[in-house]
Scaffold this active site. Structure first.
Site, PDB file in Angstrom:
ATOM      1  N   ARG A 228       1.157  -1.309   0.075  1.00 21.82           N
ATOM      2  CA  ARG A 228      -0.036  -0.059  -0.486  1.00 21.82           C
ATOM      3  C   ARG A 228       1.409   0.609   0.108  1.00 21.82           C
ATOM      4  O   ARG A 228       2.382   1.388   0.800  1.00 21.82           O
ATOM      5  CB  ARG A 228      -0.808   0.419   1.332  1.00 21.82           C
ATOM      6  CG  ARG A 228      -1.996  -0.542   1.364  1.00 21.82           C
ATOM      7  CD  ARG A 228      -3.152  -0.662   0.115  1.00 21.82           C
ATOM      8  NE  ARG A 228      -4.019  -1.391  -0.069  1.00 21.82           N
ATOM      9  CZ  ARG A 228      -4.530  -2.276  -0.817  1.00 21.82           C
ATOM     10  NH1 ARG A 228      -3.954  -2.263  -1.908  1.00 21.82           N
ATOM     11  NH2 ARG A 228      -6.088  -3.525  -0.400  1.00 21.82           N
ATOM     12  N   GLU A 257      -4.079   7.427  -4.110  1.00 21.67           N
ATOM     13  CA  GLU A 257      -3.906   7.214  -5.593  1.00 21.67           C
ATOM     14  C   GLU A 257      -5.721   7.583  -5.572  1.00 21.67           C
ATOM     15  O   GLU A 257      -6.414   7.565  -5.224  1.00 21.67           O
ATOM     16  CB  GLU A 257      -4.198   5.815  -5.668  1.00 21.67           C
ATOM     17  CG  GLU A 257      -3.036   5.049  -4.843  1.00 21.67           C
ATOM     18  CD  GLU A 257      -3.092   3.240  -5.294  1.00 21.67           C
ATOM     19  OE1 GLU A 257      -4.012   2.922  -4.909  1.00 21.67           O
ATOM     20  OE2 GLU A 257      -2.254   3.022  -4.475  1.00 21.67           O
ATOM     21  N   HIS A 275      -2.005   0.023 -10.246  1.00 21.15           N
ATOM     22  CA  HIS A 275      -2.039  -0.731  -8.984  1.00 21.15           C
ATOM     23  C   HIS A 275      -3.018  -1.595  -9.199  1.00 21.15           C
ATOM     24  O   HIS A 275      -4.328  -2.072  -9.602  1.00 21.15           O
ATOM     25  CB  HIS A 275      -3.337   0.288  -7.874  1.00 21.15           C
ATOM     26  CG  HIS A 275      -3.708  -0.887  -6.538  1.00 21.15           C
ATOM     27  ND1 HIS A 275      -3.819  -0.186  -6.049  1.00 21.15           N
ATOM     28  CD2 HIS A 275      -3.265  -1.800  -6.423  1.00 21.15           C
ATOM     29  CE1 HIS A 275      -4.160  -1.373  -4.560  1.00 21.15           C
ATOM     30  NE2 HIS A 275      -3.898  -2.093  -5.134  1.00 21.15           N
TER      31      HIS A 275
HETATM   32  P1  NDP Z   1      -0.806 -11.478   4.828  1.00 13.51           P
HETATM   33  O1  NDP Z   1      -1.675 -11.041   6.218  1.00 13.51           O
HETATM   34  O2  NDP Z   1      -0.774 -13.046   4.532  1.00 13.51           O
HETATM   35  O3  NDP Z   1       0.720 -11.088   5.202  1.00 13.51           O
HETATM   36  C1  NDP Z   1       0.793 -10.239   6.022  1.00 13.51           C
HETATM   37  C2  NDP Z   1       2.323 -10.114   6.021  1.00 13.51           C
HETATM   38  O4  NDP Z   1       2.974  -8.823   6.878  1.00 13.51           O
HETATM   39  C3  NDP Z   1       2.818 -10.848   6.799  1.00 13.51           C
HETATM   40  O5  NDP Z   1       4.176 -11.463   6.908  1.00 13.51           O
HETATM   41  C4  NDP Z   1       2.992 -10.535   8.846  1.00 13.51           C
HETATM   42  O6  NDP Z   1       3.689 -10.574   9.503  1.00 13.51           O
HETATM   43  C5  NDP Z   1       3.238  -8.887   7.617  1.00 13.51           C
HETATM   44  N1  NDP Z   1       3.034  -7.704   8.582  1.00 13.51           N
HETATM   45  C6  NDP Z   1       1.638  -7.299   9.121  1.00 13.51           C
HETATM   46  N2  NDP Z   1       1.927  -6.109   9.673  1.00 13.51           N
HETATM   47  C7  NDP Z   1       2.830  -5.889   9.914  1.00 13.51           C
HETATM   48  C8  NDP Z   1       3.762  -4.809  10.729  1.00 13.51           C
HETATM   49  N3  NDP Z   1       2.849  -4.015  11.748  1.00 13.51           N
HETATM   50  N4  NDP Z   1       5.335  -5.347  10.576  1.00 13.51           N
HETATM   51  C9  NDP Z   1       5.639  -5.427  10.415  1.00 13.51           C
HETATM   52  N5  NDP Z   1       5.177  -6.767   9.253  1.00 13.51           N
HETATM   53  C10 NDP Z   1       3.810  -6.786   9.181  1.00 13.51           C
HETATM   54  O7  NDP Z   1      -1.601 -10.453   3.715  1.00 13.51           O
HETATM   55  P2  NDP Z   1      -1.147 -11.111   1.756  1.00 13.51           P
HETATM   56  O8  NDP Z   1       0.060 -11.506   1.869  1.00 13.51           O
HETATM   57  O9  NDP Z   1      -2.448 -11.517   1.928  1.00 13.51           O
HETATM   58  O10 NDP Z   1      -0.943  -9.617   1.744  1.00 13.51           O
HETATM   59  C11 NDP Z   1      -0.740  -8.249   2.149  1.00 13.51           C
HETATM   60  C12 NDP Z   1      -0.951  -7.250   1.729  1.00 13.51           C
HETATM   61  O11 NDP Z   1      -0.496  -6.873   0.018  1.00 13.51           O
HETATM   62  C13 NDP Z   1      -2.408  -6.822   1.779  1.00 13.51           C
HETATM   63  O12 NDP Z   1      -3.119  -6.533   2.730  1.00 13.51           O
HETATM   64  C14 NDP Z   1      -2.511  -5.201   0.510  1.00 13.51           C
HETATM   65  O13 NDP Z   1      -2.616  -4.555   0.708  1.00 13.51           O
HETATM   66  C15 NDP Z   1      -1.252  -5.932  -0.160  1.00 13.51           C
HETATM   67  N6  NDP Z   1      -1.770  -6.212  -1.670  1.00 13.51           N
HETATM   68  C16 NDP Z   1      -1.275  -5.431  -2.726  1.00 13.51           C
HETATM   69  C17 NDP Z   1      -2.096  -5.796  -3.782  1.00 13.51           C
HETATM   70  C18 NDP Z   1      -1.644  -4.635  -5.375  1.00 13.51           C
HETATM   71  O14 NDP Z   1      -2.733  -4.566  -6.177  1.00 13.51           O
HETATM   72  N7  NDP Z   1      -0.879  -4.292  -5.089  1.00 13.51           N
HETATM   73  C19 NDP Z   1      -3.078  -7.396  -4.113  1.00 13.51           C
HETATM   74  C20 NDP Z   1      -2.594  -7.753  -3.181  1.00 13.51           C
HETATM   75  C21 NDP Z   1      -2.412  -7.426  -1.575  1.00 13.51           C
HETATM   76  P3  NDP Z   1       3.074 -10.550  11.051  1.00 13.51           P
HETATM   77  O15 NDP Z   1       2.095 -10.625  11.433  1.00 13.51           O
HETATM   78  O16 NDP Z   1       3.979 -11.867  12.076  1.00 13.51           O
HETATM   79  O17 NDP Z   1       3.422  -8.674  11.490  1.00 13.51           O
END
Ligand code: NDP
Length: 316
Positions: A228, A257, A275
């Site tokens: 994001r 965006e 995006h």
């Molecule tokens: P997941 O929830 O499976 O994974 C999220 C990852 O981020 C985990 O490893 C989590 O680990 C880590 N994370 C979360 N919060 C934090 C933090 N504060 N600090 C450090 N690490 C953090 O999500 P997905 O992989 O399914 O999707 C991730 C994101 O990708 C979505 O939320 C979306 O915003 C974005 N996205 C973008 C797209 C695009 O078109 N460009 C399309 C699809 C998704 P932990 O909780 O241990 O910290």
């Protein structure tokens, strides 16, 4: 017979697959028409990206039961406020992992090897006057993944095949994963030359990638953000690209965006995408179907299929 439940659709349009299937079963209300309908009849929201579903909107809808978000990232939905009101929130995980991971590798290669610029070079007829300049390489790089969730792991599997080094940062170490976990993002940025950002948006990750992290990445550094726009301090990134603090960036997402700061347009060391991580016909259709399936499952009394973690389900 009870009237058809009303579903409020916040976006200008969800995918066609959603609209085709919602119509026969629900009374579909567009956000712009909410003032002219009875808000007490609205039992569901189908939403997408741009529109905010916040506590104020939920408070206008006393019969609201479920919010189905089109997309895995739901930072525009106040999931905590929903949970406090007993409202279920669903999203579309898993079905887009490979698509977004493919795009990420494409963007990484495009950024390091300057592919969009090379294409512009040919179109401008400049090849006849001399060869395209040599570029940086993926060879010998170590990628620091910021986030190692569903999509992060799909990206990591692809990076393995490219023969690059890989470590990752997240709050918790992932069990049974063959990459080193780095608890401190700044320390990871110092240790690698490439960052691939794929964490959720929202307050917890806001401006995680700031001027300090970019400086630590260094002059050979490449940043790819497919998460994001809010995760990266955009003015700091712009300054780092202009000053050569890092080498290049590939961006699929932006802070405001679809408004992309025009200062990016004149830089050759940034690749800009609108995006499009999941934006293929096949995957957007699968995401739309999951929105519909969640709503149907809910109103069939079978609960949500893919609730977000903030939604306590099964209900405690
Ligand atoms: P997941 O929830 O499976 O994974 C999220 C990852 O981020 C985990 O490893 C989590 O680990 C880590 N994370 C979360 N919060 C934090 C933090 N504060 N600090 C450090 N690490 C953090 O999500 P997905 O992989 O399914 O999707 C991730 C994101 O990708 C979505 O939320 C979306 O915003 C974005 N996205 C973008 C797209 C695009 O078109 N460009 C399309 C699809 C998704 P932990 O909780 O241990 O910290």
């Amino acid at each position: 017979a009870s009237p058809r439940p009303s579903v409020l659709v916040t976006g200008p349009v969800l995918e066609a697959v959603v609209e085709r299937q919602l119509g026969p079963r629900f009374a579909v209300v567009a956000l712009a028409d909410l003032a002219r309908t009875d808000p007490r009849a609205v039992r569901a929201i189908a939403t997408r990206g741009a529109a905010r579903v916040d506590a104020a909107l939920m408070d206008r809808l006393p019969a609201l039961e479920v919010i189905a978000n089109f997309g895995v990232g739901y930072d525009t939905v106040d999931a905590a406020a929903a949970a406090a009101r007993g409202v279920v929130v669903t999203h579309t995980p898993d079905v887009l992992d490979d698509e977004v991971a493919d795009l990420t590798l494409g963007l990484l290669l495009a950024t390091v090897r300057r592919l969009p610029e090379a294409d512009r070079f040919v179109r401008a007829g400049r090849w006849r006057a001399g060869a395209f300049p040599l570029t940086a390489t993926l060879r010998g790089r170590t990628v620091g993944m910021v986030g190692m969730g569903r999509i992060g792991r799909a990206i990591a599997r692809r990076l393995d095949a490219f023969g690059v080094g890989l470590v990752y940062h997240s709050r918790r170490k992932v069990a049974d994963l063959g990459y080193d976990h780095v608890p401190d993002l700044l320390a990871m940025a110092r240790a690698v030359d490439t960052l691939v950002v794929i964490v959720p948006g929202g307050p917890a990750t806001r401006h995680m990638v700031n001027a300090e992290v970019l400086a630590a990445l260094g002059p050979d550094g490449v940043l790819v953000n497919v998460a994001r726009g809010s995760v990266v301090d955009e003015p700091a990134l712009l300054a780092a690209l202009q000053a050569g603090t890092i080498l290049a960036a590939g961006l699929d997402v932006f802070e405001d965006e679809p408004r992309v700061p025009e200062a990016f347009f004149s830089l050759d060391n940034v690749v800009l995408l609108p995006h499009v991580g999941s934006a293929t016909t096949r995957t957007r259709t699968a995401m739309g179907q999951l929105v519909v399936d969640n709503l149907f499952s809910w109103f069939d009394g079978k609960g949500p299929l893919t609730p977000v973690p903030e939604t306590p389900w099964p209900r405690r």
